[in-house]
Write a protein that holds these residues in place. Structure first.
Motif, PDB file in Angstrom:
ATOM      1  N   UNK A  71      60.492  -1.106 101.146  1.00 27.79           N
ATOM      2  CA  UNK A  71      61.084  -0.963 102.473  1.00 27.79           C
ATOM      3  C   UNK A  71      61.568  -2.296 103.017  1.00 27.79           C
ATOM      4  N   UNK A  72      62.315  -2.233 104.102  1.00 29.48           N
ATOM      5  CA  UNK A  72      62.736  -3.427 104.835  1.00 29.48           C
ATOM      6  C   UNK A  72      61.737  -3.754 105.936  1.00 29.48           C
ATOM      7  N   UNK A  73      61.060  -2.720 106.473  1.00 29.29           N
ATOM      8  CA  UNK A  73      60.060  -2.923 107.522  1.00 29.29           C
ATOM      9  C   UNK A  73      58.828  -2.078 107.228  1.00 29.29           C
ATOM     10  N   UNK A  74      57.742  -2.410 107.899  1.00 35.72           N
ATOM     11  CA  UNK A  74      56.482  -1.689 107.702  1.00 35.72           C
ATOM     12  C   UNK A  74      56.621  -0.234 108.147  1.00 35.72           C
ATOM     13  N   UNK A  75      57.210  -0.015 109.308  1.00 35.03           N
ATOM     14  CA  UNK A  75      57.329   1.346 109.832  1.00 35.03           C
ATOM     15  C   UNK A  75      58.193   2.211 108.930  1.00 35.03           C
ATOM     16  N   UNK A  76      59.243   1.631 108.349  1.00 38.68           N
ATOM     17  CA  UNK A  76      60.070   2.375 107.398  1.00 38.68           C
ATOM     18  C   UNK A  76      59.221   2.884 106.237  1.00 38.68           C
ATOM     19  N   UNK A  77      58.353   2.025 105.729  1.00 42.51           N
ATOM     20  CA  UNK A  77      57.523   2.413 104.593  1.00 42.51           C
ATOM     21  C   UNK A  77      56.646   3.608 104.900  1.00 42.51           C
ATOM     22  N   UNK A  78      56.066   3.605 106.088  1.00 41.61           N
ATOM     23  CA  UNK A  78      55.226   4.758 106.462  1.00 41.61           C
ATOM     24  C   UNK A  78      56.060   6.020 106.569  1.00 41.61           C
ATOM     25  N   UNK A  79      57.275   5.924 107.093  1.00 41.85           N
ATOM     26  CA  UNK A  79      58.132   7.108 107.175  1.00 41.85           C
ATOM     27  C   UNK A  79      58.502   7.615 105.779  1.00 41.85           C
ATOM     28  N   UNK A  80      58.655   6.710 104.835  1.00 38.72           N
ATOM     29  CA  UNK A  80      58.948   7.108 103.457  1.00 38.72           C
ATOM     30  C   UNK A  80      57.775   7.871 102.851  1.00 38.72           C
ATOM     31  N   UNK A  81      56.567   7.394 103.093  1.00 35.80           N
ATOM     32  CA  UNK A  81      55.378   8.100 102.600  1.00 35.80           C
ATOM     33  C   UNK A  81      55.306   9.495 103.209  1.00 35.80           C
ATOM     34  N   UNK A  82      55.529   9.576 104.502  1.00 38.54           N
ATOM     35  CA  UNK A  82      55.476  10.872 105.179  1.00 38.54           C
ATOM     36  C   UNK A  82      56.500  11.841 104.606  1.00 38.54           C
ATOM     37  N   UNK A  83      57.714  11.366 104.352  1.00 39.92           N
ATOM     38  CA  UNK A  83      58.758  12.237 103.797  1.00 39.92           C
ATOM     39  C   UNK A  83      58.369  12.737 102.413  1.00 39.92           C
ATOM     40  N   UNK A  84      57.789  11.859 101.606  1.00 42.47           N
ATOM     41  CA  UNK A  84      57.369  12.258 100.259  1.00 42.47           C
ATOM     42  C   UNK A  84      56.285  13.324 100.325  1.00 42.47           C
ATOM     43  N   UNK A  85      55.312  13.128 101.193  1.00 43.38           N
ATOM     44  CA  UNK A  85      54.196  14.077 101.288  1.00 43.38           C
ATOM     45  C   UNK A  85      54.638  15.404 101.912  1.00 43.38           C
ATOM     46  N   UNK A  86      55.425  15.338 102.971  1.00 42.39           N
ATOM     47  CA  UNK A  86      55.856  16.565 103.653  1.00 42.39           C
ATOM     48  C   UNK A  86      56.719  17.444 102.756  1.00 42.39           C
ATOM     49  N   UNK A  87      57.441  16.809 101.826  1.00 49.57           N
ATOM     50  CA  UNK A  87      58.351  17.563 100.963  1.00 49.57           C
ATOM     51  C   UNK A  87      57.845  17.697  99.528  1.00 49.57           C
ATOM     52  N   UNK A  88      56.572  17.298  99.313  1.00 47.78           N
ATOM     53  CA  UNK A  88      55.940  17.418  97.992  1.00 47.78           C
ATOM     54  C   UNK A  88      56.782  16.772  96.893  1.00 47.78           C
ATOM     55  N   UNK A  89      57.203  15.547  97.151  1.00 49.33           N
ATOM     56  CA  UNK A  89      58.048  14.831  96.200  1.00 49.33           C
ATOM     57  C   UNK A  89      57.262  13.747  95.467  1.00 49.33           C
TER      58      UNK A  89
END
Length: 434
Positions: A139-157
């Protein structure tokens, strides 16, 4: 091969987690010949210069069907497409990643863009139902990284971070020895990172070349006039797009530190240090630095750039010895600590000898890869905390559970960035593509 004996992708997806455990010990790739013509894993590659070209070739070598390539530079895009067509395969070209993600035939995407595009593309890819291989730093920022984790988990990716050192034997050996207490209690870890290799004085801004969609290259980053020494490889030396060598090589060597310390799901509690910057402003990122991260158990992780006492790579220092590891290098002191069967030690770490293969196998098993998105996020976070301290010139306290900087509003604000319109940090793929 008869219909009764032919392996299908559906068959492989039904493999148990025991098969994934077997892969951890001895990774393998199912060759494309094991599947029917339409059953190979189909991939789209986004970002095709330098490492992007290498990733394209690795996925082709692994037997994937690379059906789409995307880059905002039409020349780069065409050269990448030729790599595919030279193998007698067809491929479609795109200048807009949203159009590529809208394809229903893609199982996964490989993202090798400048860092400021990683989050949005990964999140949209997950929402579009694609697994993702995203280059480091995540990621470019810490908050971006957390949003990426959330997207992966929410969409089972399945999302693999491209920190390939985790799939190299010397790093696995070093971290396994450390985790099993072979050097005693770890007291200090040193992580040596490179100095900037920026090409020099910027010179005047110019019009972008006709082959480059510069507005799309900037994407969510703030508008700046085009300068050839800010784009392509040189993106990494400017805060709008990257975090310098702290996030470039730090995403490798600090990642290995996290692995050896067993802190893949957490991080330091405090960060302090100093940094220097280019006196003539040839780049914005750190020229040298010495950043100390303190963990809850008292371990000090010191990231050094231009520090004579911190060699490039990762050094673990314990009460009974030390281990130094870098690419192709492993030194253990005292040497006799290495005279044992590392694979027989009680605590065994996930084993991979091929980062691409590990990702593809996890696509089939739906297990988490060796550098899962959460791991990539946590390692990038350590890098970002170091840059925040370097830029502010003061220490910070970090809560790894809430992922908040404690008692410093200005520092906390630096854990995220606004996006340039029309790009949005929260707009989902379903509406972004329209």
């Amino acid at each position: 091969m008869s219909d009764s004996s032919r392996i299908t992708r559906r068959d492989v997806l039904k493999r148990t987690s025991a098969a994934a455990a077997g892969f951890a010990a001895a990774p393998w790739i199912i060759p494309s010949t094991a599947f029917g013509a339409n059953e190979r894993i189909t991939v789209g590659c986004i970002g095709l210069r330098n490492q992007g070209k290498g990733n394209l070739q690795r996925f082709l070598k692994a037997g994937c069907n690379v059906a789409a390539v995307c880059d905002v530079d039409s020349d780069v895009r065409a050269k990448a497409a030729k790599i595919v067509t030279d193998r007698n395969r067809s491929v479609d070209e795109y200048g807009d990643y949203l159009e590529l993600l809208d394809r229903k035939d893609l199982d996964a995407v490989v993202i090798t863009t400048p860092d400021h595009w990683h989050a949005l593309m990964t999140i949209h890819a997950c929402q579009a139902g694609k697994d993702v291989y995203c280059e480091k730093p995540l990621s470019l920022t810490i908050a971006e990284g957390r949003r990426m984790v959330q997207a992966a988990r929410e969409n089972n990716r399945v999302v693999q971070t491209g920190s390939q050192q985790r799939s190299s034997k010397e790093f696995w050996t070093a971290c396994t020895l450390v985790r099993n207490g072979v050097i005693g209690k770890v007291e200090t870890v040193l992580a040596g990172i490179n100095k900037p290799n920026h090409p020099g004085e910027l010179g005047p801004d110019t019009e972008p070349p006709a082959v480059l969609d510069y507005d799309r290259w900037l994407g969510p980053a703030p508008w700046r006039n085009y300068n050839e020494k800010r784009v392509h490889y040189n993106f990494r030396f400017w805060w709008d797009y990257s975090g310098g060598q702290m996030t470039n090589f730090g995403a490798h060597h600090l990642d290995i530190a996290q692995w050896g310390l067993g802190t893949d799901d957490t991080g330091p509690i405090a960060t302090e240090g100093t940094a220097t910057f280019h006196t003539k402003g040839y780049h914005e990122v750190t020229e040298t630095c010495r950043i100390t991260h303190t963990y809850a158990n008292g371990v000090k992780l010191i990231a050094g750039q231009g520090q004579k006492d911190i060699p490039g790579g990762t050094t673990f220092i314990g009460t009974k010895g030390r281990i130094y590891v870098n690419r192709g290098k492993l030194r253990v002191e005292p040497e006799e600590l290495l005279e044992q069967d590392v694979a027989a030690l009680p605590e065994q770490l996930i084993r991979s000898t091929n980062h691409t293969a590990n990702f593809l196998e996890c696509m089939r098993t739906r297990e988490k890869p060796i550098c899962d998105v959460e791991i990539g996020h946590r390692s990038a976070t350590v890098c970002h905390l170091g840059n925040i301290v370097a830029r502010l010139g003061r220490s910070i306290k970090w809560d790894p559970q809430t992922e908040q900087i404690v008692g410093d509003a200005e520092a906390q604000e630096m854990t995220d960035k606004a996006y340039r319109k029309p790009w949005s940090r929260t707009q989902p793929f379903a509406t972004a593509k329209s």
